[in-house]
Scaffold this active site. Sequence first.
Site, PDB file in Angstrom:
ATOM      1  N   ASP A 131       0.848  -1.178   0.000  1.00 40.28           N
ATOM      2  CA  ASP A 131       0.000   0.000   0.000  1.00 40.28           C
ATOM      3  C   ASP A 131       0.893   1.241   0.000  1.00 40.28           C
ATOM      4  O   ASP A 131       1.650   1.469   0.937  1.00 40.28           O
ATOM      5  CB  ASP A 131      -0.848  -0.042   1.288  1.00 40.28           C
ATOM      6  CG  ASP A 131      -2.168   0.661   1.150  1.00 40.28           C
ATOM      7  OD1 ASP A 131      -2.202   1.726   0.522  1.00 40.28           O
ATOM      8  OD2 ASP A 131      -3.165   0.149   1.707  1.00 40.28           O
TER       9      ASP A 131
ATOM     10  N   HIS B 182     -10.913  -2.121   5.018  1.00 42.51           N
ATOM     11  CA  HIS B 182     -10.640  -1.714   6.401  1.00 42.51           C
ATOM     12  C   HIS B 182     -11.274  -0.370   6.765  1.00 42.51           C
ATOM     13  O   HIS B 182     -11.114   0.085   7.895  1.00 42.51           O
ATOM     14  CB  HIS B 182      -9.126  -1.640   6.589  1.00 42.51           C
ATOM     15  CG  HIS B 182      -8.510  -0.600   5.701  1.00 42.51           C
ATOM     16  ND1 HIS B 182      -8.479  -0.728   4.320  1.00 42.51           N
ATOM     17  CD2 HIS B 182      -7.960   0.599   5.975  1.00 42.51           C
ATOM     18  CE1 HIS B 182      -7.930   0.352   3.802  1.00 42.51           C
ATOM     19  NE2 HIS B 182      -7.598   1.176   4.783  1.00 42.51           N
ATOM     20  N   ASP B 183     -11.923   0.287   5.811  1.00 44.08           N
ATOM     21  CA  ASP B 183     -12.582   1.571   6.084  1.00 44.08           C
ATOM     22  C   ASP B 183     -14.099   1.439   6.102  1.00 44.08           C
ATOM     23  O   ASP B 183     -14.808   2.446   6.227  1.00 44.08           O
ATOM     24  CB  ASP B 183     -12.250   2.600   4.977  1.00 44.08           C
ATOM     25  CG  ASP B 183     -10.780   2.970   4.933  1.00 44.08           C
ATOM     26  OD1 ASP B 183     -10.116   2.910   5.983  1.00 44.08           O
ATOM     27  OD2 ASP B 183     -10.307   3.330   3.835  1.00 44.08           O
TER      28      ASP B 183
ATOM     29  N   ASP C 114      -2.964   4.617  -2.287  1.00 44.90           N
ATOM     30  CA  ASP C 114      -3.938   5.251  -1.396  1.00 44.90           C
ATOM     31  C   ASP C 114      -4.393   6.607  -1.964  1.00 44.90           C
ATOM     32  O   ASP C 114      -3.561   7.400  -2.421  1.00 44.90           O
ATOM     33  CB  ASP C 114      -3.255   5.467  -0.029  1.00 44.90           C
ATOM     34  CG  ASP C 114      -4.221   5.890   1.053  1.00 44.90           C
ATOM     35  OD1 ASP C 114      -5.196   5.165   1.288  1.00 44.90           O
ATOM     36  OD2 ASP C 114      -3.992   6.950   1.677  1.00 44.90           O
TER      37      ASP C 114
HETATM   38  O1  TEU Z   1      -8.971   6.101   2.728  1.00 45.77           O
HETATM   39  C1  TEU Z   1      -9.457   7.165   1.996  1.00 45.77           C
HETATM   40  C2  TEU Z   1     -10.786   7.691   2.309  1.00 45.77           C
HETATM   41  O2  TEU Z   1     -11.073   8.834   1.995  1.00 45.77           O
HETATM   42  C3  TEU Z   1     -11.853   6.916   2.926  1.00 45.77           C
HETATM   43  O3  TEU Z   1     -11.902   5.594   2.788  1.00 45.77           O
HETATM   44  C4  TEU Z   1     -12.069   7.391   4.308  1.00 45.77           C
HETATM   45  O4  TEU Z   1     -11.524   6.539   5.275  1.00 45.77           O
HETATM   46  C5  TEU Z   1     -13.530   7.480   4.525  1.00 45.77           C
HETATM   47  O5  TEU Z   1     -14.128   8.033   3.412  1.00 45.77           O
HETATM   48  C6  TEU Z   1     -13.826   8.369   5.688  1.00 45.77           C
HETATM   49  O6  TEU Z   1     -15.183   8.457   5.846  1.00 45.77           O
HETATM   50  C7  TEU Z   1      -7.621   5.822   2.664  1.00 45.77           C
HETATM   51  C8  TEU Z   1      -7.296   4.647   3.547  1.00 45.77           C
HETATM   52  O7  TEU Z   1      -7.928   3.498   3.061  1.00 45.77           O
HETATM   53  C9  TEU Z   1      -7.680   4.987   4.948  1.00 45.77           C
HETATM   54  O8  TEU Z   1      -7.521   3.915   5.830  1.00 45.77           O
HETATM   55  C10 TEU Z   1      -6.825   6.168   5.371  1.00 45.77           C
HETATM   56  O9  TEU Z   1      -7.240   6.610   6.635  1.00 45.77           O
HETATM   57  C11 TEU Z   1      -6.917   7.319   4.386  1.00 45.77           C
HETATM   58  O10 TEU Z   1      -6.810   6.914   3.035  1.00 45.77           O
HETATM   59  C12 TEU Z   1      -5.796   8.291   4.615  1.00 45.77           C
HETATM   60  O11 TEU Z   1      -4.578   7.734   4.239  1.00 45.77           O
END
Ligand code: TEU
Length: 548
Positions: free
Chosen positions: A95, A319-320, A195
Amino acid sequence: MNFKNVTVYQIYPKSFYDGNNDGIGDLPGITRKLDYIRGLGADYIWITPFFRSPQRDNGYDISDYRQIEPMYGTMADFDALIKKAESLGIGVMLDMVFNHTSTEHEWFQKALKGDPRYLDYYIFRDGSPDEPPTNWQSKFGGSAWEYVPHLKKWYLHLFDKTQADLNWENPEVRGQLKDVIRFWKSRGVKGFRFDVINLISKPAVLENDLTGDGRRFYTDGPKVHEYLKELHREAGLDDVLTVGEMSSTSLENCIGYTSPREKELNMSFSFHHLKVDYRNGDKWELQPVDYRKLKDILETWQLGMQTHGGWNALFWCNHDQPRTVSRFGDDGAYWKESAKMLATLMYLMRGTPYIYQGEELGMKNAGFDSVGQYRDVESRNYYNILTQKGLSDKDALEILSQRSRDNGRTPMQWTDSRYAGFSENEPWIGLSEDSKGICAERQQNEKDSVFAYFKSLIELRKNEPLIGEGNIEFLYSEREDIFCYRRSLGNREMIVLCNLTPETVYGDFAKLLTGMSGRLGNYPDISVQTDGRLRPYEAVVYQYKAAF
Ligand code: TEU
Ligand code: CA
């Protein structure tokens, strides 16, 4: 690079398997579980960040792109992981968090000392403490700007204030990031997930957003396609698998990101289909899933990418995101049926499947009911924002329980024993409260388990070139209760028919399936279902007998 017939398995290392029993998952833990992943049939693993990081955002705040955060292991552990993966024919994808670094990164630390070379690595603007340069909002809540008093400057952070956005306008920054890719490629890495890669290009002049939070200025920004082409060309992305995470993107841009002739990326994650339960687009306002909208979005993206030669990553969660079965299915009475139906619906479409750890077991949401159980910076921030807005503690916790990213971050459930076999010591985050009975060990031995079904789906993809290579066409588009499509390649044809509801539904399915036979289904008796009836959450896959 064959990316059409493969399946990717996503690992969130902190919650996957704890090799040394300190309560935190790690690289040796992953290595020990590679046989399990091979058993499932996945071809690649994408491991979310395990690089040196203060862990404000669980590793998406990187302070050194070339070092491993000690709690995850050592470089020797990483090399061992690569070696084992290679021996099993599994490619490892890493990543790359290139939109921002941790403020603890040495580049940012030098910028803080006023070094002009490194000030230009980030997006700093002069100003006074009472007035940020623009009204842009951080994705984690609050202003996207942080003031540094001794510099009399603000810096931009689209995420947490410890995640400073890099200045891609600076060629030296781009050079540094290409080197990071070369470094990991030389260690045997076979793919990269980038990312929020569509946020890297900010306009030269930053202005207030009078109608939104600023995203329209930097999302799919002015030079993003140029930067991706340069990265592809100069970092050598031709022989590895690449996927970009695209925040609030458009179909048109994703066609550009993923069309082979553009030479940018192999495929993209877009999130519109995961916002169909947001009220007015707001993640923090609850609304039941709008299945009509879900269908429209999936169909539009499938057909748009097909017509213009782009390629989708297929996914329900990561994971989000909350857990798929709790969000789009029924994690009570029809837990097993709906988990299997959702997998069928998604992973036989045109694109590359990404299965997130535990999804193959039908893992459910966390079920946390106190704020102290949450670990995620976003959840904690929003708990405060919501209660400050006047919501009761109970209402704020209800929203969190459905929307928190921690729903997808509870420990992977390996066994029925203490801490679900994830660790012998208390994990860094609580287990999903409803975890009893849902575990890998048990499901690997059960013929009709969710795991067994995922395995069959992946196998079917491998044996049926039409799934990777074929055409897709949607049927019953106007019906909200079912999701149905036809895949075809030459004279081969497959019908995927899913009931999205907990009710029995009816239709002229017998006519549709004339001459075909059941190939896969989530009820024990597939082939009797040509009587115009689909049982609750039933999913069936049909093909002409001669074809298999
Ligand atoms: O996530 C990007 C992102 O904008 C979303 O998935 C966000 O977590 C969500 O919309 C919030 O409501 C990526 C990664 O997958 C995430 O884990 C990180 O926190 C983020 O980028 C920052 O690097
Ligand atoms: Ca550990």
